[in-house]
Motif scaffolding. Structure first.
Motif: not given
Length: 283
Positions: A35-50
């Motif tokens: 769950i923590m890995i998916i959370g970090v993945w989701w945040i990165a996809s919506l912020t740094l690499y949007q």
């Protein structure tokens, strides 16, 4: 005699700072980590690499798992890759076990065997892969995949098998010698059985390694058209980030299944390695 002083929190420290978490099954920690890995993945996809889309959102990748056409193509591609990896896994581990046994029976060959094992481990697969692909040619399209898969697991299994063979109880070997048995008898009766736990530990690690070696060979041009490596090339040429991440997850799942399957076989073959609690009063 003075009673021992109990400081506040000492009982909590004896039972662990988080007794509820400590008493939970092991799989709970795994779920929390995922769950923590998916959370970090989701945040990165919506912020740094949007803007670039290099990291797709988890839903866009998970959606590929529910596409029937995608699954059909994936199973077809995975079949060729798993077949090559399994064949390389078989030959690589067989060669490693034979080498370890030869070293045990003929000690003067140990230096040569170590050199062979180290050279096979130190040669970069990315560098030798194209050479193997060219040598295999079109007559053996999956030949390079089998070779790189075998090379990926050879060193690990050779070291694990040799360490296990040498870990045999010396008293048991001396007993066989006292009754007139030779090196071959000691190998069959004692050393092979003692080596099984270490051997299976190496075989578990070798399973994902062999699969990785097969995919690498396919990425370099081996294996034909219906392979996971070729699917990765196609997704990369089309800049299809969700497809690339989907294929990466599929590859990870297949590798994990290989690790788990070998582990289950190890538990069946070597049940004595899984310690059991002795009931109170049994002794």
């Amino acid at each position: 005699m003075a009673a021992p002083t109990v400081t506040p929190g000492s009982a909590a420290e004896e039972g662990g700072r988080f007794p509820a978490v400590r008493g939970a099954p092991p799989w709970v920690g795994g779920i929390v980590g995922v769950i923590m890995i998916i959370g970090v993945w989701w945040i990165a996809s919506l912020t740094l690499y949007q803007g670039s889309g290099a990291i797709p959102t988890p839903p866009s990748v998970v959606a590929r798992f529910f596409d029937a056409g995608q699954w059909s193509a994936t199973l077809s591609n995975a079949g060729g890759t798993v077949g090559s990896a399994a064949l390389g896994y078989l030959w690589g581990n067989l060669a490693a076990i034979v080498l370890a046994v030869i070293v045990l029976l003929v000690p003067p060959l140990e230096a040569l065997a170590h050199q062979i094992a180290v050279v096979s481990y130190c040669i970069p697969l990315v560098a030798i892969g194209p050479v193997v692909v060219i040598v295999a040619g079109r007559d053996a399209p999956s030949g390079a995949s089998v070779v790189l898969a075998a090379m990926s697991c050879f060193f690990t299994t050779a070291v694990g098998c040799l360490l296990g063979l040498r870990a045999a109880p010396r008293t048991s070997i001396d007993l066989i010698k006292a009754y007139g048995g030779g090196a071959w008898t000691s190998l069959r009766k004692v050393q092979l059985i003692s080596a099984l736990p270490s051997l299976f530990a190496a075989l578990k690690i070798a399973a994902p390694a062999a699969f990785l070696g097969a995919i690498l060979a396919e990425y370099l041009g081996s294996g034909g058209d219906s392979t996971l490596g070729r699917a990765v090339i196609a997704a990369q040429s089309q800049s299809d980030a969700p497809q690339l991440w989907y294929l990466a997850l599929v590859s990870g799942i297949v590798s994990g299944l290989g690790f788990v399957v070998v582990g289950l076989i190890a538990k069946l073959v070597t049940p004595w390695t899984a310690g059991t609690d002795v009931p109170a009063g049994a002794t």
